[in-house]
Design a protein around this motif. Structure first.
Motif, PDB file in Angstrom:
ATOM      1  N   MET A   1       0.813  -1.215   0.000  1.00 52.38           N
ATOM      2  CA  MET A   1       0.000   0.000   0.000  1.00 52.38           C
ATOM      3  C   MET A   1       0.848   1.267   0.000  1.00 52.38           C
ATOM      4  O   MET A   1       0.350   2.350  -0.299  1.00 52.38           O
ATOM      5  N   GLY A   2       2.137   1.144   0.340  1.00 51.38           N
ATOM      6  CA  GLY A   2       3.002   2.312   0.361  1.00 51.38           C
ATOM      7  C   GLY A   2       4.421   1.925   0.715  1.00 51.38           C
ATOM      8  O   GLY A   2       4.657   0.883   1.336  1.00 51.38           O
ATOM      9  N   ARG A   3       5.368   2.758   0.306  1.00 52.47           N
ATOM     10  CA  ARG A   3       6.781   2.506   0.593  1.00 52.47           C
ATOM     11  C   ARG A   3       7.501   3.833   0.805  1.00 52.47           C
ATOM     12  O   ARG A   3       7.343   4.765   0.019  1.00 52.47           O
ATOM     13  N   GLN A   4       8.267   3.916   1.887  1.00 55.02           N
ATOM     14  CA  GLN A   4       9.094   5.088   2.154  1.00 55.02           C
ATOM     15  C   GLN A   4      10.493   4.626   2.523  1.00 55.02           C
ATOM     16  O   GLN A   4      10.664   3.842   3.460  1.00 55.02           O
ATOM     17  N   MET A   5      11.494   5.099   1.790  1.00 55.06           N
ATOM     18  CA  MET A   5      12.877   4.756   2.089  1.00 55.06           C
ATOM     19  C   MET A   5      13.446   5.773   3.066  1.00 55.06           C
ATOM     20  O   MET A   5      13.279   6.983   2.888  1.00 55.06           O
ATOM     21  N   VAL A   6      14.135   5.282   4.100  1.00 58.99           N
ATOM     22  CA  VAL A   6      14.649   6.181   5.123  1.00 58.99           C
ATOM     23  C   VAL A   6      15.676   7.149   4.538  1.00 58.99           C
ATOM     24  O   VAL A   6      15.779   8.300   4.978  1.00 58.99           O
ATOM     25  N   ASN A   7      16.421   6.717   3.519  1.00 57.68           N
ATOM     26  CA  ASN A   7      17.410   7.609   2.909  1.00 57.68           C
ATOM     27  C   ASN A   7      16.770   8.812   2.229  1.00 57.68           C
ATOM     28  O   ASN A   7      17.414   9.844   2.046  1.00 57.68           O
ATOM     29  N   ASP A   8      15.502   8.679   1.835  1.00 53.27           N
ATOM     30  CA  ASP A   8      14.820   9.761   1.117  1.00 53.27           C
ATOM     31  C   ASP A   8      13.891  10.570   2.012  1.00 53.27           C
ATOM     32  O   ASP A   8      13.218  11.488   1.531  1.00 53.27           O
ATOM     33  N   LEU A   9      13.841  10.240   3.292  1.00 48.85           N
ATOM     34  CA  LEU A   9      12.875  10.885   4.176  1.00 48.85           C
ATOM     35  C   LEU A   9      13.098  12.395   4.263  1.00 48.85           C
ATOM     36  O   LEU A   9      12.150  13.187   4.146  1.00 48.85           O
ATOM     37  N   GLU A  10      14.337  12.807   4.447  1.00 45.99           N
ATOM     38  CA  GLU A  10      14.625  14.239   4.563  1.00 45.99           C
ATOM     39  C   GLU A  10      14.315  14.971   3.261  1.00 45.99           C
ATOM     40  O   GLU A  10      13.662  16.019   3.263  1.00 45.99           O
ATOM     41  N   LYS A  11      14.749  14.392   2.140  1.00 50.06           N
ATOM     42  CA  LYS A  11      14.519  15.029   0.838  1.00 50.06           C
ATOM     43  C   LYS A  11      13.028  15.119   0.525  1.00 50.06           C
ATOM     44  O   LYS A  11      12.538  16.157   0.072  1.00 50.06           O
ATOM     45  N   ASP A  12      12.299  14.035   0.785  1.00 53.36           N
ATOM     46  CA  ASP A  12      10.874  14.010   0.463  1.00 53.36           C
ATOM     47  C   ASP A  12      10.085  14.992   1.324  1.00 53.36           C
ATOM     48  O   ASP A  12       9.141  15.633   0.846  1.00 53.36           O
ATOM     49  N   SER A  13      10.464  15.108   2.594  1.00 52.57           N
ATOM     50  CA  SER A  13       9.748  16.041   3.469  1.00 52.57           C
ATOM     51  C   SER A  13      10.009  17.485   3.055  1.00 52.57           C
ATOM     52  O   SER A  13       9.097  18.319   3.078  1.00 52.57           O
ATOM     53  N   LYS A  14      11.239  17.793   2.638  1.00 51.97           N
ATOM     54  CA  LYS A  14      11.547  19.151   2.176  1.00 51.97           C
ATOM     55  C   LYS A  14      10.799  19.467   0.888  1.00 51.97           C
ATOM     56  O   LYS A  14      10.359  20.602   0.675  1.00 51.97           O
ATOM     57  N   ARG A  15      10.665  18.466   0.023  1.00 51.08           N
ATOM     58  CA  ARG A  15       9.955  18.679  -1.247  1.00 51.08           C
ATOM     59  C   ARG A  15       8.509  19.094  -0.995  1.00 51.08           C
ATOM     60  O   ARG A  15       7.951  19.895  -1.740  1.00 51.08           O
ATOM     61  N   ARG A  16       7.913  18.575   0.064  1.00 57.03           N
ATOM     62  CA  ARG A  16       6.528  18.921   0.385  1.00 57.03           C
ATOM     63  C   ARG A  16       6.430  20.004   1.448  1.00 57.03           C
ATOM     64  O   ARG A  16       5.342  20.312   1.931  1.00 57.03           O
TER      65      ARG A  16
END
Length: 256
Positions: A86-101
């Motif tokens: 139902m969903g996937r979040q990689m810990v390496n991308d957490l900071e980048k993804d949160s900044k993007r939003r």
């Protein structure tokens, strides 16, 4: 993550209210090649085994192959009670993804969990297309089959934002390596067989592109959904070979 977003009270409360939470080391499932032999010897020594055919283990392994193929030490996978991703979040991308939003990390992680529960399948698409960003490109490589197995390079396409559908267009340019390429388009939940051809009823479109040439796939759809683009190589030289490709993927009006 335990010292970060998972330490926030509101995240802990949301997880406990809505999920059954567990940790499964990727190395136990064979993801880290260098650890496979030591782990096998340890299990033999201890007389223990790890059932990788269990539905949970199989769902985790599918999660590795879904969405972005970049490596990450930890994947957060959201699954249904039937072990559907139902969903996937990689810990390496957490900071980048949160900044993007433009969200703090714990707020972004909460949004990720909520979107997974709402069926939006966050993180399961490599390419997210929207009306504001309706065209993206992917640069990757495909390989010729080895040992009789079809090893597809896969790009997931998230077109769920187009609720009323549209026309998906994929323009492909193949590199000048030794192998030609076959590119196929299927629904996002269709599994690509590794030892045989793809049933005709599963194909939404396909194209053969020779080395250095171009090709195009178009497909009209009437509701937002995920698609899967698979690429595999073909060569007459008898040896395994690799070639690059660029795919420009866009969604336009259904009548275009």
């Amino acid at each position: 993550m335990r010292a970060g977003v998972l330490s926030k009270d509101e995240v802990i409360e949301f997880l406990n209210e809505n999920f059954i939470n567990t940790w499964v080391p990727n190395c136990e499932l064979g993801r880290i090649q260098s650890l496979r032999e030591p782990i096998a010897k340890r299990r033999e020594r201890e007389g223990k085994s790890f059932d990788t055919s269990h539905p949970l283990a199989q769902a985790i392994i599918r999660g590795w192959k879904t969405g972005s193929k970049k490596g990450s030490p930890v994947d957060c996978l959201v699954m249904s009670s039937a072990f559907e991703l139902m969903g996937r979040q990689m810990v390496n991308d957490l900071e980048k993804d949160s900044k993007r939003r433009e969200l703090r990390e714990h707020a972004y992680y909460l949004a990720f969990l909520q979107e997974a529960l709402e069926g939006k399948q966050p993180g399961l698409g490599n390419l997210i297309l929207t009306s504001e960003n309706s065209s993206q490109s992917v640069l990757d490589a495909f390989r010729t089959p080895t040992c009789g197995r079809h090893d597809y390079t896969i790009a997931m396409i998230d077109a769920t934002a187009f609720e009323n559908g549209g026309t998906l267009t994929i323009d492909i340019e193949v590199g000048r390596g030794n192998s030609d390429g076959t590119f196929i388009l299927v629904n996002g939940d269709t599994e690509l067989p590794t030892t045989e051809g793809i049933p005709q009823e599963d194909l939404l479109g396909w194209v053969w592109s020779e080395s250095g040439e171009t090709g195009q796939i178009t497909h009209r759809f009437d509701r937002g959904q995920f698609f899967k683009l698979g690429a595999i190589g073909h060569s007459n030289e008898g040896e395994a070979s690799v070639n690059a490709f660029v795919a420009q993927i866009s969604v336009g009006p259904a009548d275009s």
